[in-house]
Design an enzyme around this catalytic site. Structure first.
Site, short mmCIF file in Angstrom:
data_model
loop_
_atom_site.label_atom_id
_atom_site.label_comp_id
_atom_site.label_asym_id
_atom_site.label_seq_id
_atom_site.Cartn_x
_atom_site.Cartn_y
_atom_site.Cartn_z
N LYS A 12 0.78 -1.15 -0.02
CA LYS A 12 -0.01 0.19 -0.02
C LYS A 12 0.82 1.35 -0.29
CE LYS A 12 -3.21 -2.49 3.12
NZ LYS A 12 -3.44 -2.42 4.45
N GLY A 13 2.00 1.28 0.32
CA GLY A 13 3.14 2.32 0.80
C GLY A 13 3.13 3.29 -0.50
N GLU A 25 7.47 2.51 -5.88
CA GLU A 25 7.92 2.20 -4.48
C GLU A 25 7.81 3.37 -3.60
OE1 GLU A 25 7.31 0.33 -2.40
OE2 GLU A 25 8.69 -1.42 -2.26
N ASP A 26 7.67 3.02 -2.29
CA ASP A 26 7.81 3.87 -1.39
C ASP A 26 9.29 3.98 -0.64
OD1 ASP A 26 7.58 1.65 -0.16
OD2 ASP A 26 6.07 2.07 1.35
N ASP A 80 14.64 -0.83 1.03
CA ASP A 80 15.47 -0.83 2.23
C ASP A 80 16.69 -2.04 2.02
OD1 ASP A 80 16.43 -1.14 4.61
OD2 ASP A 80 14.51 -2.02 5.63
N LYS A 88 17.34 3.70 1.20
CA LYS A 88 18.10 3.62 2.34
C LYS A 88 19.08 2.58 2.13
CE LYS A 88 14.70 2.18 5.44
NZ LYS A 88 13.83 2.09 6.59
N PHE A 114 13.64 4.01 10.78
CA PHE A 114 12.27 3.65 10.26
C PHE A 114 11.31 4.91 10.38
CE2 PHE A 114 8.11 2.04 10.66
CZ PHE A 114 8.18 0.84 9.60
N VAL A 115 10.92 5.07 8.90
CA VAL A 115 10.09 6.33 8.66
C VAL A 115 8.59 6.08 8.52
CG1 VAL A 115 12.03 7.62 8.11
CG2 VAL A 115 10.92 6.29 6.19
N ASP A 151 3.90 3.34 6.69
CA ASP A 151 3.08 3.22 7.86
C ASP A 151 4.04 2.71 9.06
OD1 ASP A 151 3.57 0.64 6.46
OD2 ASP A 151 2.09 -0.37 8.10
N ARG A 166 0.02 6.64 7.63
CA ARG A 166 0.09 6.69 6.12
C ARG A 166 -0.20 8.17 5.71
NH1 ARG A 166 1.47 1.91 4.01
NH2 ARG A 166 0.44 -0.17 5.06
#
Ligand code: IMP
Ligand code: MG
Length: 168
Positions: free
Chosen positions: A37-38, A93-94, A97, A125, A146-147, A153, A159
């Site tokens: 969902k990001g 993509e959000d 990582d 990241k 972690f953001v 989320d 969100r």
């Protein structure tokens, strides 16, 4: 939580990404493929700021196996509804990582013979990387925090925040 990137900075950067992407795809229609969902908020803003014609579709992925997030085992739980064959596709993509998600999806979608396949991630990241993967377009490179916010989320919360925040 601590503010990392303000709403204004996010909007400015998304505008500049949209300009660059629109230039690179000039004269072509782009199929934006959002990873749920990001990516939903980033993709909504990016799509509205682009000047080339766009269509949109979405995929949803899940990690599975022991130690899920770091195991690198990913599967598609909601597939695209559009054929990719012959299309110019931009995966949205959000955050990248470990790199497992985009790496997996990139290869799965490449097999469907799009005319071109590129990737954009709002955040990168590099410190979290476990597999070598580099998005074609990146909004912001950040430390291994972690953001949340702007689509990202923590247990499904936050969100809808307009900026990006580090969770303490
Ligand atoms: P990767 O497969 O490790 O590259 O992870 C990408 C996915 O992990 C993203 O699509 C997010 O869903 C999630 N993720 C990684 N870092 C964060 C974060 O800082 N905040 C929220 N979600 C994150
Ligand atoms: Mg995600």
């Amino acid at each position: 939580m601590e503010l990392l990137i303000t709403e204004e900075e996010v909007q400015r950067r998304v505008s500049s990404l949209a300009r660059k992407i629109s230039r690179d795809f000039a004269g072509r229609e782009v199929l934006l493929v959002g990873i749920l969902k990001g990516a939903f908020i980033f993709m909504a803003d990016l799509a509205r700021k682009m000047t080339t014609p766009v269509k949109v579709d979405f995929v949803r992925l899940a990690s599975y196996g022991r130690g899920t997030h770091s195991s690198g085992k990913v599967k598609i739980t909601k597939d695209l509804e559009t054929s990719l064959r012959g299309k110019d596709v931009l995966l949205v993509e959000d955050v990248v990582d470990t790199g497992f998600t985009l790496n997996y999806l990139f290869h799965r979608l490449q097999a469907r013979r799009p005319r071109s396949l590129k990737t954009v991630s709002l955040l990168d990241k590099p410190g979290g990387r476990k597999i070598d993967f580099q998005a074609d377009y990146i909004g912001f490179t950040i430390e291994n925090h972690f953001v949340v916010g702007y689509g990202l989320d923590y247990n499904e919360a936050y969100r809808n925040l307009r900026g990006i925040y580090v969770v303490k």
